[in-house]
Scaffold this motif. Sequence first.
Motif, short mmCIF file in Angstrom:
data_model
loop_
_atom_site.label_atom_id
_atom_site.label_comp_id
_atom_site.label_asym_id
_atom_site.label_seq_id
_atom_site.Cartn_x
_atom_site.Cartn_y
_atom_site.Cartn_z
N GLU A 195 -70.69 2.82 14.36
CA GLU A 195 -70.42 1.55 13.69
C GLU A 195 -68.93 1.23 13.70
O GLU A 195 -68.54 0.08 13.94
CB GLU A 195 -70.96 1.59 12.26
N GLN B 264 -66.70 2.31 15.86
CA GLN B 264 -66.33 1.99 17.24
C GLN B 264 -66.80 0.58 17.62
O GLN B 264 -66.07 -0.16 18.30
CB GLN B 264 -66.91 3.02 18.21
N ASN B 265 -67.98 0.19 17.17
CA ASN B 265 -68.48 -1.16 17.46
C ASN B 265 -67.59 -2.23 16.82
O ASN B 265 -67.34 -3.28 17.42
CB ASN B 265 -69.92 -1.31 16.99
N GLN B 266 -67.12 -1.96 15.60
CA GLN B 266 -66.21 -2.90 14.95
C GLN B 266 -64.90 -3.03 15.74
O GLN B 266 -64.38 -4.13 15.92
CB GLN B 266 -65.92 -2.47 13.51
N GLU C 172 -65.54 -5.03 18.87
CA GLU C 172 -65.66 -6.45 18.55
C GLU C 172 -64.29 -7.08 18.32
O GLU C 172 -64.01 -8.19 18.81
CB GLU C 172 -66.55 -6.64 17.32
#
Length: 76
Positions: free
Chosen positions: A58, A60-62, A65
């Motif tokens: 999560e 890393q995804n932020q 983005e």
Amino acid sequence: MDINKLEDFVKTKHHLPEIASEKEMIENGIDMKDFQLKLLQKTEEMTLYIIQLNKKIESQNQKIELLENKLSKNKG
């Protein structure tokens, strides 16, 4: 146990910590109550590893983005 240490342990011993090897189980038999308790412990440990990995994903995804947004602003 740290996931990297766990990986090293499994690679060298070919079984999970606190769980007897197949050879030991065949030679000595299995106390099913003790074995089931250890399996439950290992399930709980795996759940904690999964939660830790999910938090990392999560995060890393932020970051991805944010970087994608910065990149698209720089292109536009």
